[in-house]
Design a protein around this motif. Structure first.
Motif, PDB file in Angstrom:
ATOM      1  N   ALA A  12       0.839  -1.042  -0.013  1.00 11.14           N
ATOM      2  CA  ALA A  12       0.061   0.115   0.016  1.00 11.14           C
ATOM      3  C   ALA A  12       0.971   1.249   0.007  1.00 11.14           C
ATOM      4  O   ALA A  12       0.745   2.084  -0.958  1.00 11.14           O
ATOM      5  N   ILE A  13       2.051   1.460   0.665  1.00  8.79           N
ATOM      6  CA  ILE A  13       2.938   2.375   0.899  1.00  8.79           C
ATOM      7  C   ILE A  13       3.599   2.491  -0.529  1.00  8.79           C
ATOM      8  O   ILE A  13       3.857   3.480  -0.844  1.00  8.79           O
ATOM      9  N   ALA A  14       3.817   1.423  -1.187  1.00 11.93           N
ATOM     10  CA  ALA A  14       4.211   1.612  -2.481  1.00 11.93           C
ATOM     11  C   ALA A  14       3.356   2.086  -3.787  1.00 11.93           C
ATOM     12  O   ALA A  14       3.545   3.134  -4.478  1.00 11.93           O
ATOM     13  N   VAL A  15       2.032   1.567  -3.764  1.00 10.31           N
ATOM     14  CA  VAL A  15       0.829   1.753  -4.660  1.00 10.31           C
ATOM     15  C   VAL A  15       0.599   3.234  -4.539  1.00 10.31           C
ATOM     16  O   VAL A  15       0.182   3.967  -5.696  1.00 10.31           O
ATOM     17  N   LEU A  16       0.180   3.788  -3.370  1.00 12.09           N
ATOM     18  CA  LEU A  16      -0.394   4.932  -3.242  1.00 12.09           C
ATOM     19  C   LEU A  16       0.239   6.152  -3.537  1.00 12.09           C
ATOM     20  O   LEU A  16      -0.274   6.920  -4.291  1.00 12.09           O
ATOM     21  N   PRO A  17       1.772   6.295  -3.283  1.00 15.31           N
ATOM     22  CA  PRO A  17       2.161   7.432  -4.055  1.00 15.31           C
ATOM     23  C   PRO A  17       2.459   7.449  -5.203  1.00 15.31           C
ATOM     24  O   PRO A  17       2.233   8.657  -5.918  1.00 15.31           O
ATOM     25  N   VAL A  18       2.458   6.246  -5.888  1.00 10.73           N
ATOM     26  CA  VAL A  18       2.444   6.115  -7.590  1.00 10.73           C
ATOM     27  C   VAL A  18       1.045   6.747  -8.073  1.00 10.73           C
ATOM     28  O   VAL A  18       1.111   7.474  -8.846  1.00 10.73           O
ATOM     29  N   LEU A  19       0.006   6.326  -7.513  1.00 14.74           N
ATOM     30  CA  LEU A  19      -1.375   6.806  -7.749  1.00 14.74           C
ATOM     31  C   LEU A  19      -1.714   8.358  -7.436  1.00 14.74           C
ATOM     32  O   LEU A  19      -2.026   8.917  -8.313  1.00 14.74           O
ATOM     33  N   LEU A  20      -1.149   8.946  -6.610  1.00 14.04           N
ATOM     34  CA  LEU A  20      -1.271  10.216  -6.068  1.00 14.04           C
ATOM     35  C   LEU A  20      -0.401  11.027  -6.876  1.00 14.04           C
ATOM     36  O   LEU A  20      -0.517  12.368  -7.262  1.00 14.04           O
ATOM     37  N   TYR A  21       0.894  10.597  -7.229  1.00 11.53           N
ATOM     38  CA  TYR A  21       1.887  11.276  -8.078  1.00 11.53           C
ATOM     39  C   TYR A  21       1.276  11.373  -9.369  1.00 11.53           C
ATOM     40  O   TYR A  21       1.274  12.478 -10.121  1.00 11.53           O
ATOM     41  N   HIS A  22       0.795  10.276 -10.155  1.00 14.57           N
ATOM     42  CA  HIS A  22       0.270  10.527 -11.531  1.00 14.57           C
ATOM     43  C   HIS A  22      -0.961  11.408 -11.532  1.00 14.57           C
ATOM     44  O   HIS A  22      -1.060  11.898 -12.613  1.00 14.57           O
ATOM     45  N   ALA A  23      -1.747  11.324 -10.335  1.00 19.26           N
ATOM     46  CA  ALA A  23      -2.839  12.141 -10.343  1.00 19.26           C
ATOM     47  C   ALA A  23      -2.567  13.588 -10.125  1.00 19.26           C
ATOM     48  O   ALA A  23      -3.467  14.474 -10.302  1.00 19.26           O
ATOM     49  N   GLY A  24      -1.454  14.062 -10.014  1.00 12.06           N
ATOM     50  CA  GLY A  24      -0.847  15.286  -9.800  1.00 12.06           C
ATOM     51  C   GLY A  24      -1.310  15.857  -8.107  1.00 12.06           C
ATOM     52  O   GLY A  24      -1.408  17.056  -8.303  1.00 12.06           O
ATOM     53  N   VAL A  25      -1.441  15.045  -7.254  1.00 14.23           N
ATOM     54  CA  VAL A  25      -1.840  15.817  -6.014  1.00 14.23           C
ATOM     55  C   VAL A  25      -0.555  16.096  -5.240  1.00 14.23           C
ATOM     56  O   VAL A  25       0.803  15.584  -5.473  1.00 14.23           O
ATOM     57  N   THR A  26      -0.761  17.362  -4.718  1.00 18.20           N
ATOM     58  CA  THR A  26       0.613  18.221  -4.179  1.00 18.20           C
ATOM     59  C   THR A  26       1.141  17.330  -3.050  1.00 18.20           C
ATOM     60  O   THR A  26       0.183  16.726  -2.152  1.00 18.20           O
ATOM     61  N   PHE A  28       3.311  14.684  -3.435  1.00 19.75           N
ATOM     62  CA  PHE A  28       3.621  13.356  -3.922  1.00 19.75           C
ATOM     63  C   PHE A  28       4.547  13.547  -4.983  1.00 19.75           C
ATOM     64  O   PHE A  28       4.561  12.756  -6.020  1.00 19.75           O
ATOM     65  N   SER A  29       5.391  14.445  -5.226  1.00 20.28           N
ATOM     66  CA  SER A  29       6.236  14.797  -6.444  1.00 20.28           C
ATOM     67  C   SER A  29       7.208  13.525  -6.507  1.00 20.28           C
ATOM     68  O   SER A  29       7.581  13.626  -7.867  1.00 20.28           O
ATOM     69  N   GLY A  30       7.456  13.115  -5.658  1.00 25.63           N
ATOM     70  CA  GLY A  30       8.363  11.611  -5.457  1.00 25.63           C
ATOM     71  C   GLY A  30       7.717  10.500  -5.684  1.00 25.63           C
ATOM     72  O   GLY A  30       8.413   9.210  -5.446  1.00 25.63           O
ATOM     73  N   GLY A  31       6.569  10.477  -6.027  1.00 26.26           N
ATOM     74  CA  GLY A  31       5.626   9.065  -5.622  1.00 26.26           C
ATOM     75  C   GLY A  31       6.046   7.953  -6.716  1.00 26.26           C
ATOM     76  O   GLY A  31       5.710   6.906  -6.420  1.00 26.26           O
ATOM     77  N   PHE A  32       6.783   8.301  -7.926  1.00 24.32           N
ATOM     78  CA  PHE A  32       7.264   7.503  -8.741  1.00 24.32           C
ATOM     79  C   PHE A  32       8.186   6.169  -8.132  1.00 24.32           C
ATOM     80  O   PHE A  32       8.399   5.243  -8.543  1.00 24.32           O
ATOM     81  N   VAL A  33       8.814   6.567  -6.829  1.00 22.18           N
ATOM     82  CA  VAL A  33       9.560   5.727  -6.273  1.00 22.18           C
ATOM     83  C   VAL A  33       8.934   4.402  -5.830  1.00 22.18           C
ATOM     84  O   VAL A  33       9.306   3.515  -5.224  1.00 22.18           O
ATOM     85  N   GLY A  34       7.539   4.416  -5.749  1.00 22.78           N
ATOM     86  CA  GLY A  34       6.663   3.447  -5.455  1.00 22.78           C
ATOM     87  C   GLY A  34       6.891   2.066  -5.996  1.00 22.78           C
ATOM     88  O   GLY A  34       6.975   0.839  -5.629  1.00 22.78           O
ATOM     89  N   VAL A  35       7.315   2.236  -7.422  1.00 23.29           N
ATOM     90  CA  VAL A  35       7.722   1.392  -8.392  1.00 23.29           C
ATOM     91  C   VAL A  35       8.900   0.336  -7.793  1.00 23.29           C
ATOM     92  O   VAL A  35       9.272  -0.679  -7.569  1.00 23.29           O
ATOM     93  N   ASP A  36       9.891   1.254  -7.260  1.00 25.14           N
ATOM     94  CA  ASP A  36      11.327   0.454  -6.830  1.00 25.14           C
ATOM     95  C   ASP A  36      10.806   0.011  -5.162  1.00 25.14           C
ATOM     96  O   ASP A  36      11.560  -1.101  -5.081  1.00 25.14           O
ATOM     97  N   ILE A  37      10.093   0.314  -4.599  1.00 24.45           N
ATOM     98  CA  ILE A  37       9.570  -0.318  -3.456  1.00 24.45           C
ATOM     99  C   ILE A  37       8.956  -1.654  -3.950  1.00 24.45           C
ATOM    100  O   ILE A  37       9.314  -2.907  -3.130  1.00 24.45           O
ATOM    101  N   PHE A  38       8.191  -1.646  -4.897  1.00 24.81           N
ATOM    102  CA  PHE A  38       7.635  -3.062  -5.433  1.00 24.81           C
ATOM    103  C   PHE A  38       8.701  -3.894  -5.627  1.00 24.81           C
ATOM    104  O   PHE A  38       8.655  -4.983  -5.544  1.00 24.81           O
TER     105      PHE A  38
END
Length: 666
Positions: A12-26, A28-38
């Protein structure tokens, strides 16, 4: 394997930042790192499963791939099929063709290679409307699944110390490669498996007990907390400009490793939080949530006509992503993961997978052969859509060509016996390429001629590099070669400079535009810290030096002000607005263009004080006060900031008319 709820919480800690980053939520500018956690989690789980099977003598490669197929393929194929169906309804032909090609790459687990080749940058505009872009990470994992079981099977025949040393060495090599390639070859480093192996490898090493256990409860608690803090620091403080993966990827990866390791030692306070019902529930649907969120966001962007989703629409996209993820988990993932007698047999799993691959590939091939079925578009949509293809074919041929290779002519065909005229040199980046056809029309009408010195992402400024580009891009060498040609020749009495000046002066992309900042640096700089804060100072000093160097050769200089940046692809937005009644985003106003260009224009104004320098601009023609993006129903732009051939031929002969009506010797 004993089920650990905290691992689902970590998912959940991995996927939520990816989702919020892609949705442009303030935030979470580094949310793409969720992939690396996966990646770290996958390495740990797969490594643990294979270790136990190999140790017990029950390892079967077929069974391993069967489990992977049950886990990954049904939901993936369902998502791809849905994207193709939706694309057939709302995508323009070129977009549908790209979707079809990426669909084939996805089902063949080569989408990371496809997007590495077909997109200029994961963080760039060219990738932001690709519905299957996110599948690159699945391809990386699949490459790992293909190679790693065989490698571990071979290593299990060796001594434990040899196996551990080999895996540690492999991870170290991958990490070193990642750090080097992130600077030298950022695209390859981001997309390809060799630079990501160490991330998966960290989880594998933990599963193989390479990292020692620890008895101190306090140490374990602190490690868990530090791991969670490291992940959140990366999520909050990283952004599109962070060189990645490379050294920056150590923060989220080591954070994930710390959480997995501490959970192996004891149930920590952080572990109890991760094991609570909400994180676990999100973790259970995390795979489907990852699959569905990006296509939904892309289609929201298309129908709304903007890359930067308004908060309400972003929230709706997030809710819809969760709904689709739950449905996918409940009705696709779960049934296919069951084995007989309650579930599907291995034979059915493999047969259905092959059938799905063949079917999706066939559909994609039909789309490709028929060029996206342009005949399904109404006439007015075809006119708008054609703007995206209205690009001078010579640009690719001329890009990066050096004087000793023969610069491209910018005049119409002349008699074979006639000596070519060299009245004008057009020098600049891709914006110079976009105005080439308009200048060509002007010179042809006046029986004059010239050449173009063009290099994309390379403003005509001596002694400056673009650090956001590959080292091999080498702007400085290209510009030095053009300047040397001017210093050692007497042709081209007029030099026309054209570039995306606001981007060069500020380093920042237009509002709503996704992409890495453009970082300028002097070739001889020894500073270690490089960011866009230095752009203006470098742009001001080195651009003025460049203009002075050209003037010192006795030539006149004409500077074309920056073409107004629209912030959205004009042909696609116009086409979609006419095709599916999508909202047409607001065009910028003259005031917005002036504010965006203020820093660049302040420098151009200084250069313009020289009587041998002339500035021209299309802004007065386009923005009165709202910028016009079409004329007679035809787009003036081929994308969000480059003039189309039609736009160039409409505007450039007007602003450059003085080129053919005066003595140009300064």
């Amino acid at each position: 394997m004993e089920y650990r709820k905290d691992i689902d919480g970590l998912r959940a800690i991995a996927v939520l930042p990816v989702l919020l980053y892609h949705a442009g939520v303030t935030g979470f500018s580094g949310g793409f790192v969720g992939v690396d956690i996966f990646f770290v989690v996958s390495g740990f789980l797969i490594g643990g499963i294979l270790k136990r099977e190999l140790a017990s003598g029950h390892f079967s490669l077929i069974k391993f791939y069967e489990r992977r197929a049950r886990r990954i393929l049904p939901a993936l194929f369902m998502m791809v099929a849905t994207c193709l169906a939706a694309g057939a309804v709302i995508l323009l032909p070129d977009m549908l063709v790209r979707l079809g090609r990426s669909a084939v790459a996805t089902v063949m687990f080569a989408s990371n290679i496809w997007f590495w080749i077909s997109t200029s940058d994961y963080f760039g505009p060219s990738a932001s409307l690709e519905p299957l872009l996110h599948t690159w990470s699945l391809a990386v994992e699949e490459h790992f699944y293909i190679v790693f079981p065989l490698l571990l099977w071979w290593l299990f025949r060796k001594s434990r110390s040899f196996a551990n040393a080999a895996l540690v060495g492999l991870c170290m090599l991958s990490f070193i490669l990642s750090v080097w390639a992130t600077s030298a070859y950022p695209q390859e480093s981001f997309y390809l498996a060799p630079t990501r192996v160490w991330e998966l490898g960290l989880g594998v090493l933990l599963a193989l007990d390479v990292f020692p256990a620890w008895r101190s409860p306090w140490t374990v608690e602190v490690t868990a907390f530090m791991g969670l803090a490291a992940i959140f620091m990366a999520i909050v403080f990283y952004d599109d400009g962070t060189p990645f993966p490379g050294l920056a990827a150590t923060l989220p990866c080591l954070g994930a490793l710390a959480l997995l390791w501490s959970g192996e030692q004891k149930v920590t306070a952080v572990g109890r939080v991760l094991s609570s019902p909400i994180p676990v529930a999100i973790g259970l649907i995390s795979y489907s949530l990852y699959l569905w969120h990006w296509p939904i966001i892309v289609y929201f962007r298309l129908t709304l006509g903007t890359l930067d989703l308004p908060i309400t629409q972003a929230f709706l996209a997030i809710i819809l992503s969760f709904a689709c993820a739950f449905a996918s988990w409940r009705f696709v993932e779960t049934p296919f993961r069951r084995s007989p007698p309650l579930g599907f047999s291995p034979r059915f799993i493999f047969a259905s997978a092959l059938t799905a691959v063949a079917g999706l590939s066939m559909v994609s091939a039909i789309v490709n052969i028929n060029e996206g079925f342009p005949q399904r578009l109404p006439h007015d949509v075809r006119i708008a859509y054609a703007g995206s293809l209205d690009i001078d074919a010579r640009i690719k041929q001329c890009d990066s060509r050096l004087p000793n290779e023969g610069l491209c002519r910018i005049e119409s065909e002349t008699d074979a016996d006639a000596k070519p005229r060299n009245d004008v040199l057009l020098w600049g980046d891709s914006h110079a390429g976009a105005i080439m056809s308009g200048l060509d029309t002007l010179l042809d009408g006046a029986k004059q001629g010239g050449v173009v010195a063009l290099k994309s992402a390379c403003p005509p400024i001596l002694g400056v590099q673009r650090l956001d580009q590959k080292q091999s891009h080498n702007c400085a060498a290209f510009n030095d070669a053009i300047m040397a040609m001017l210093e050692h020749g007497s042709e081209f009495p007029v030099v026309v400079l054209s570039a995306r000046w606001p981007l060069a002066a500020t380093g920042q992309r237009y509002s709503g535009e996704i992409g890495r900042p453009a970082i300028l640096d002097r070739v001889d700089s020894e500073e270690a810290d490089h960011n866009t804060a230095q752009n203006y100072v470098i742009f001001r000093s080195e651009f003025l030096k460049t203009v002075r160097a050209i003037r010192d050769t006795g030539r006149r200089v004409v500077i074309v002000d920056g073409i107004p940046e629209i912030g959205w692809s004009v042909p696609h937005a116009l086409g979609l607005s006419r095709f599916i009644d999508a909202d047409l985003p607001p065009a910028p106003t003259k005031q917005m263009v002036e504010e965006r260009s203020a820093e660049a224009n302040s420098v151009l104004a200084i250069a313009d004080k020289d009587p041998g320098v002339q500035r021209v601009s299309v802004v007065p023609l386009l923005c009165k006060p709202i910028c016009v993006v079409e004329k007679n129903g035809i787009p003036l732009y081929s994308d969000d900031d480059h003039l189309s051939v039609y736009g160039s031929r409409t505007l450039i002969p007007i602003i450059l008319k003085d080129l053919v009506s005066r003595d140009h010797r300064g």
